[in-house]
Motif scaffolding. Sequence first.
Motif, PDB file in Angstrom:
ATOM      1  N   ALA A   1       1.171   7.956   1.938  1.00 47.58           N
ATOM      2  CA  ALA A   1       0.709   9.150   1.788  1.00 47.58           C
ATOM      3  C   ALA A   1      -0.696   8.885   2.568  1.00 47.58           C
ATOM      4  O   ALA A   1      -1.162   7.624   2.540  1.00 47.58           O
ATOM      5  CB  ALA A   1       0.289   9.463   0.401  1.00 47.58           C
ATOM      6  N   ALA A   2      -1.156   9.868   3.307  1.00 43.12           N
ATOM      7  CA  ALA A   2      -2.600   9.725   3.963  1.00 43.12           C
ATOM      8  C   ALA A   2      -3.328  10.862   4.069  1.00 43.12           C
ATOM      9  O   ALA A   2      -3.021  11.901   3.937  1.00 43.12           O
ATOM     10  CB  ALA A   2      -2.281   9.173   5.377  1.00 43.12           C
ATOM     11  N   ALA A   3      -4.852  10.656   4.167  1.00 43.33           N
ATOM     12  CA  ALA A   3      -5.625  11.634   3.896  1.00 43.33           C
ATOM     13  C   ALA A   3      -7.013  11.220   4.573  1.00 43.33           C
ATOM     14  O   ALA A   3      -7.314  10.003   4.472  1.00 43.33           O
ATOM     15  CB  ALA A   3      -6.016  12.117   2.458  1.00 43.33           C
ATOM     16  N   VAL A   4      -7.612  12.220   5.095  1.00 35.69           N
ATOM     17  CA  VAL A   4      -8.829  12.091   5.597  1.00 35.69           C
ATOM     18  C   VAL A   4     -10.077  12.458   4.402  1.00 35.69           C
ATOM     19  O   VAL A   4      -9.940  13.395   3.824  1.00 35.69           O
ATOM     20  CB  VAL A   4      -9.154  12.853   6.941  1.00 35.69           C
TER      21      VAL A   4
ATOM     22  N   ALA B   1       0.884  -1.311  -0.058  1.00 33.76           N
ATOM     23  CA  ALA B   1      -0.033  -0.107  -0.016  1.00 33.76           C
ATOM     24  C   ALA B   1       0.965   1.149   0.103  1.00 33.76           C
ATOM     25  O   ALA B   1       1.961   1.479   0.581  1.00 33.76           O
ATOM     26  CB  ALA B   1      -1.080   0.076   1.147  1.00 33.76           C
ATOM     27  N   GLU B   2       0.606   2.190  -0.790  1.00 32.22           N
ATOM     28  CA  GLU B   2       1.105   3.856  -0.911  1.00 32.22           C
ATOM     29  C   GLU B   2       0.227   4.623  -0.123  1.00 32.22           C
ATOM     30  O   GLU B   2       0.883   5.842  -0.028  1.00 32.22           O
ATOM     31  CB  GLU B   2       1.719   3.793  -2.253  1.00 32.22           C
ATOM     32  N   THR B   3      -0.988   4.457  -0.084  1.00 28.13           N
ATOM     33  CA  THR B   3      -1.862   5.775   0.220  1.00 28.13           C
ATOM     34  C   THR B   3      -2.819   5.005   1.275  1.00 28.13           C
ATOM     35  O   THR B   3      -3.581   4.073   0.825  1.00 28.13           O
ATOM     36  CB  THR B   3      -2.589   6.285  -0.944  1.00 28.13           C
ATOM     37  N   LEU B   4      -3.087   5.698   2.294  1.00 27.76           N
ATOM     38  CA  LEU B   4      -4.298   5.440   3.178  1.00 27.76           C
ATOM     39  C   LEU B   4      -5.309   6.360   3.128  1.00 27.76           C
ATOM     40  O   LEU B   4      -4.881   7.828   3.286  1.00 27.76           O
ATOM     41  CB  LEU B   4      -3.548   5.368   4.750  1.00 27.76           C
ATOM     42  N   LEU B   5      -6.505   6.325   3.122  1.00 27.75           N
ATOM     43  CA  LEU B   5      -7.553   7.073   3.065  1.00 27.75           C
ATOM     44  C   LEU B   5      -8.557   6.532   4.310  1.00 27.75           C
ATOM     45  O   LEU B   5      -8.989   5.545   4.246  1.00 27.75           O
ATOM     46  CB  LEU B   5      -8.501   7.064   1.581  1.00 27.75           C
ATOM     47  N   VAL B   6      -9.040   7.467   5.134  1.00 27.57           N
ATOM     48  CA  VAL B   6      -9.650   7.222   6.260  1.00 27.57           C
ATOM     49  C   VAL B   6     -10.916   8.261   6.183  1.00 27.57           C
ATOM     50  O   VAL B   6     -10.979   9.301   6.004  1.00 27.57           O
ATOM     51  CB  VAL B   6      -8.958   7.690   7.514  1.00 27.57           C
ATOM     52  N   HIS B   7     -12.203   7.736   6.348  1.00 25.72           N
ATOM     53  CA  HIS B   7     -13.270   8.305   6.551  1.00 25.72           C
ATOM     54  C   HIS B   7     -13.543   9.168   7.774  1.00 25.72           C
ATOM     55  O   HIS B   7     -12.887   8.780   8.813  1.00 25.72           O
ATOM     56  CB  HIS B   7     -14.614   7.239   6.739  1.00 25.72           C
ATOM     57  N   GLN B   8     -13.854  10.488   7.505  1.00 24.57           N
ATOM     58  CA  GLN B   8     -13.970  11.468   8.624  1.00 24.57           C
ATOM     59  C   GLN B   8     -14.446  11.020   9.735  1.00 24.57           C
ATOM     60  O   GLN B   8     -14.113  11.365  10.906  1.00 24.57           O
ATOM     61  CB  GLN B   8     -14.534  12.834   8.223  1.00 24.57           C
ATOM     62  N   ASP B   9     -15.675  10.146   9.667  1.00 21.53           N
ATOM     63  CA  ASP B   9     -16.236   9.656  10.943  1.00 21.53           C
ATOM     64  C   ASP B   9     -15.587   8.912  11.849  1.00 21.53           C
ATOM     65  O   ASP B   9     -15.642   9.149  13.223  1.00 21.53           O
ATOM     66  CB  ASP B   9     -17.744   9.081  10.443  1.00 21.53           C
TER      67      ASP B   9
END
Length: 428
Positions: free
Chosen positions: A330-333, A267-275
């Motif tokens: 990389a990581a984003a909400v 994995a190169e990117t983590l995406l996380v739901h805001q809740d």
Amino acid sequence: MTTLSPYDSMSPVTQAAYRAKGAAADLAPLPRAEKDDALLAIADALEVRTSDVIAANAKDIERAREAGTSETVIDRLTLTPERIRAIASDVRDVVALPDPVGEVVRGSTLPNGIDLRQVRVPLGVVGIIYEARPNVTVDAAALCLKSGNAVLLRGSSSAYESNTALVRVLRDAIGGSGLPADAVQLVPGDNRESVRELMRARGLVDVLIPRGGASLIRTVVQESTVPVIETGTGNCHVYVDARADLDMAIDILINSKAQRPSVCNAAETLLVHQDIAPAFLPRALDALAEAGVTVHGDERVLGYAKNSKATVVEATVEDWETEYLSYDIAAAVVDSLDRAVDHIRLWTSGHTEAIVTTSQQAARRFTQLVDSTTVAVNASTRFTDGGQFGFGAEIGISTQKLHARGPMGLPELTSTKYIVTGDGHVRR
């Protein structure tokens, strides 16, 4: 006066391609038992001659370190007795697989009485252009032999000694089994001109498969006159949904990123739901820190990093498209599942994406909307692999949509032909 044949005036690469074409013709009609015997001989020879291969590999590693090569690339280059045993085991796994050659894909008796069958046949001569990883040498040879193909191997100069030693073992084992040794050849030469010749050997080489970084793949696709099956880089994503099991999400994230970061299904990117971000991100950042991973986070991720042990830097646009192949992520909400899908559609290389969720509805929507070779639900991205899928060793992971997509096993190394059987039939 001695008359030279046209063969004598050919370049070494062209000569190798002609020999491969002859070997492919000899391989095509062979029964499964003869091909399997050769593969078993290869597996045994690899284990018997491990010390020879390790000694050659050590020269490549020494040269790589002297050149300042990163440890990530050196890891991909390195062969150990354990890795060689695993490679030999993969070859034996291929032996256990069904032979695709001769399989009837479809068939019927036409209204006029003609019997029509579409059957699998070998592609012929397969060229593999690849970087660093010498295990590809054996994987490619095993799969090509089992599917009745000859293979021309062009590895990178960084693995030249390793590949030379491995091909010597392979050819000795094949020849000793009665199969044509020229079914497996290392492309002569260690400069770019030999690669160009291979890419332009249309009519001798039936298909090229590049395995490596984006630059290598792009070059082969754009410059080759030989048909290409495009394998892709792995900008893979893990999306943690609003309804995710936190412990499961941590385990999947760390396995996807850190179990072996130098491979294309990491994995190169983590995406996380805001809740779920308030409950998940502090734990995730600490877990990533413990695994030695640097996080390239967006503004909202940076906000959760204040009391974390993690090394977190501000993400740039380039981070979203980067295949790190290192202990970076990389990581984003994101505001919703749909926004996660939008992000993936914009930046993915089309390799593998994963969702962690307890919601069947979310899982179903994610798998429907995401168009990559593999979409994982509550599973690590690291499972996108021919061996893990039960295909035996893989020839590569194709990110195109023609002929083959995803991990390429034996059936993907065949084409088909139609056999028409009549009884004096003529067309009116």
